[in-house]
Write an enzyme that holds these catalytic residues in place. Sequence first.
Site, mmCIF file in Angstrom:
data_model
loop_
_atom_site.group_PDB
_atom_site.id
_atom_site.type_symbol
_atom_site.label_atom_id
_atom_site.label_comp_id
_atom_site.label_asym_id
_atom_site.label_seq_id
_atom_site.Cartn_x
_atom_site.Cartn_y
_atom_site.Cartn_z
ATOM 1 N N GLU A 1 6.495 -5.410 11.308
ATOM 2 C CA GLU A 1 7.741 -5.664 10.566
ATOM 3 C C GLU A 1 9.019 -5.588 11.404
ATOM 4 O O GLU A 1 10.004 -4.954 11.013
ATOM 5 C CB GLU A 1 7.838 -4.695 9.378
ATOM 6 C CG GLU A 1 6.612 -4.759 8.478
ATOM 7 C CD GLU A 1 6.606 -3.716 7.357
ATOM 8 O OE1 GLU A 1 7.561 -2.937 7.263
ATOM 9 O OE2 GLU A 1 5.636 -3.690 6.581
ATOM 10 N N GLU B 1 -3.132 -7.144 4.433
ATOM 11 C CA GLU B 1 -2.788 -6.165 3.386
ATOM 12 C C GLU B 1 -2.752 -6.849 2.019
ATOM 13 O O GLU B 1 -1.792 -6.713 1.261
ATOM 14 C CB GLU B 1 -1.418 -5.536 3.690
ATOM 15 C CG GLU B 1 -1.317 -4.933 5.078
ATOM 16 C CD GLU B 1 0.020 -4.241 5.362
ATOM 17 O OE1 GLU B 1 0.788 -3.982 4.419
ATOM 18 O OE2 GLU B 1 0.270 -3.956 6.549
HETATM 19 O O1 9MR Z 1 0.389 1.895 1.351
HETATM 20 C C1 9MR Z 1 1.268 2.641 2.161
HETATM 21 C C2 9MR Z 1 1.918 3.732 1.330
HETATM 22 O O2 9MR Z 1 0.952 4.688 0.945
HETATM 23 C C3 9MR Z 1 3.016 4.404 2.126
HETATM 24 O O3 9MR Z 1 3.711 5.322 1.310
HETATM 25 C C4 9MR Z 1 3.988 3.348 2.669
HETATM 26 C C5 9MR Z 1 5.075 3.986 3.505
HETATM 27 O O4 9MR Z 1 6.059 3.091 3.815
HETATM 28 O O5 9MR Z 1 3.276 2.417 3.461
HETATM 29 C C6 9MR Z 1 2.333 1.701 2.719
HETATM 30 O O6 9MR Z 1 1.700 0.733 3.528
HETATM 31 C C7 9MR Z 1 2.561 -0.281 4.060
HETATM 32 C C8 9MR Z 1 1.954 -0.738 5.357
HETATM 33 O O7 9MR Z 1 1.749 0.349 6.204
HETATM 34 C C9 9MR Z 1 2.839 -1.772 6.033
HETATM 35 N N1 9MR Z 1 3.120 -2.875 5.158
HETATM 36 C C10 9MR Z 1 3.599 -2.528 3.828
HETATM 37 C C11 9MR Z 1 2.650 -1.534 3.189
HETATM 38 C C12 9MR Z 1 3.079 -1.246 1.765
HETATM 39 O O8 9MR Z 1 4.332 -0.636 1.774
#
Ligand code: 9MR
Length: 362
Positions: free
Chosen positions: A160, A267
Amino acid sequence: MKVNFHHFGLAGLLLIGVAGLTAQRPAADKGLKDYYQQYFPIGVAVSTQALKNPAETALILQQFNSLTPENDMKMGPIHPEENRYNWGPADAIVDFAQGHKLRVRGHNLCWHEQTPKWLFKNADGSQVSKEVLLKRLHDHIDAVVKRYKGKIYAWDVVNEAIADNPNEFLRNSDWYKICGEDFIAEAFRYAHAADPQAVLFYNDYNTERPEKMERIYKLLKKLKDAHVPIDAVGLQGHWSLVEPTEQELRTTIERFGSLGLKVQVTELDVSVYPWEKDRRARRPDESDAYTPEMQQKQTAQYKLFFKVFRDEAKYMTGITFWNISDHYSWLDTYPVAGRKNHPLLFDENFKPKPAYYEVVKF
Ligand code: 9MR
């Protein structure tokens, strides 16, 4: 062996009847990974808690052949202090995968979220220099990638880095403020040096929106032109009932593919609400209902997306879902807490939803 149909008798008729009734159910020994065996691995994001729940592990082992740790390899959780790594949860996931012959995608090595407190600061609280930050990035990547060398086949190296604002190029993160854009290429170089076999990804969301796709393309082209060791691009695939369109998805895969990069959806989920990046209060007119219309539209979306993935198989090397079933999704609390979402192929009781049958029917 010669089959004598007379021997089937009543039992045979019964069998046929049961088969008819269960035609809508997947064979107990067949899962997504088997239907897609000729195409690409099918993965899922997991936590260590999920791996302790027999209902979830049964579903994982039936359906998937690749795992991504949802949070446990991010820099904050795995490297909480400069001289201390917290390997336990990440090791548990890798051990589970090894024990069951599943692949693992590492997620992730460099991101602006979930960073540890110490990372951008000197001992006196002042901001670190570019030189110090790149050294920290190097040491982090070197330690994590080498620990799982041979056990993790692919890494989301940079996550990102493109700005949300269409008028900007790169996100104005601490990484960018301190290092300029060099941190991106360096992260790939460090990861490649630590494990030359690992498949290295740039990973991002909203990759199919035409203007963001162009900015990502520009970044990827720059990296390729500079011979940075990048192999692939991850489309996160946090999609919804209304996007992306078929054309947007195809164009994105083909355009990134044209750079000589492989493509994965890293994802995947299909929210029943429109995309919202900005947190907001829940509107009073909003209900939690997962209506038949939502379910129908979601089924059509999943069917379409997987058709495109199969059509574009020459570029695609994997599809990973973000969470296992509607029992738990990160979207249950994002962008607002307390609003249940239903974005996956399995329902709250771990049973396949109508969308599942469309995904495996081809
Ligand atoms: O699913 C993840 C969630 O449990 C966390 O709180 C969050 C923190 O920012 O990150 C989520 O996973 C993310 C992933 O690492 C990167 N792309 C977006 C995902 C959803 O936010």
